[in-house]
Design an enzyme around this catalytic site. Structure first.
Site: not given
Ligand code: HSE
Length: 307
Positions: A10, A87, A169, A172, A187
């Protein structure tokens, strides 16, 4: 500048699209899959990228800790610039990799490791250099906000909303990281490193995800005019970082109340600059790919200025 992308999922494909027509020339893509539209660029052998002196920048967009960490480290050691959106990997090796980049005189861009398309880390870094940051926080995951919003505004079930977030998308590869709060944990740890210095172990952050949120929770929240959000917060207390991630009820006067779909909101509170907040698409191919591409073009600009 000639660049290579590791992982054409993605974010990798979103980044390649955002770079079209720019000064970044994509010459190699590391991916084991057959991808007809980039067949001429594909390789499954990282050595061909590492050993190619013409490739000056590697964008690691494959995710997972290994081999991503090894690939990033090897690229830095080889004197290549690196941009990553990973991350999980960066939150576990932040000090080592940022120091290594500095030692080798190359750039390590990681804006897209938090916030999808939002220029959060870029701005946090900017203000942490000139201000004393007292607190940071916000809604830092697109998938969980998408699920909570779908349950609250459209009455969708948790499972249906998660499935849609995967199709779009946002989630994860293994959505456990999203719904359990592990994605936010990484994060928040990276954000704390920039805001407060040092390296915070993501696993040390008390974290509750959204798997315990039921239709009943949502009903009660709505009846009291509130919404449920997965909220992250960190601040300094007696020289120690206090950080926490948990679902919370937020009222209508809170900017987090209004977040739609995969939107995120990050805020910082500084002694000089007061409260600054950054809101936008926290996940998805277009926004995240553009954020990675912006890091790449910034490095190219810097190189051209120094030439
Ligand atoms: N899977 C993460 C989210 C993607 O949904 O925020 C972006 O960091």
């Amino acid at each position: 500048m000639k660049i290579a992308i590791l992982g054409y999922g993605t974010v990798g494909s979103g980044c390649a699209e955002a770079l079209k027509g720019s000064s970044a020339e994509l010459v190699r893509v590391l991916d084991k899959r057959e991808i007809p539209e980039i067949a001429h660029l594909l390789t499954d052998d990282y050595e061909t990228i590492l050993k190619d002196p013409d490739i000056e920048l590697v964008a690691e967009l494959m995710g997972g800790e290994h081999p991503a960490y090894d690939f990033v480290k090897e690229a830095l050691l080889a004197g290549k610039h690196v941009v990553t959106a990973n991350k999980q990997m960066l939150s576990h090796h932040f000090s080592e990799l940022t120091k290594l980049a500095e030692e080798k005189g190359v750039c390590l861009g990681y804006s897209a490791t938090a916030g999808g398309g939002i220029p959060w880390l870029e701005n946090l870094k900017r203000y942490s250099r000139v201000d004393s940051i007292k607190e940071i926080g916000g809604v830092m995951n697109g998938t969980t906000n998408f699920i909570l919003d779908a349950m609250q505004t459209r009455g969708e079930s948790y499972d249906d909303a998660l499935k849609k977030a995967q199709e779009l998308g946002y989630a994860e590869a293994d959505p456990t990281a999203d719904v359990m709060g592990y994605d936010v944990r990484a994060k928040l740890a990276i954000s704390c490193n920039l805001a407060f210095g040092g390296e915070l172990d993501p696993e040390s952050i008390p974290t509750t995800g959204i798997t315990g949120i039921t239709d009943e929770t949502i009903k009660c929240a709505k009846e009291s005019g509130m919404s449920v959000r997965l909220v992250a917060k960190a601040y300094m207390e007696n020289g120690n970082i206090k950080a926490e991630i948990a679902p919370q009820l937020v009222g209508q006067d809170d900017p987090m109340y209004m977040l739609k779909g995969p939107e995120n909101l990050f805020y910082l509170k500084g002694e000089r600059c007061g409260t600054l907040s950054f809101r936008g698409a926290g996940a998805g191919k277009g926004p995240t790919g553009a954020n990675v591409a912006a890091d790449i073009l910034k490095i190219i600009d810097r190189k051209e200025q120094n030439a």
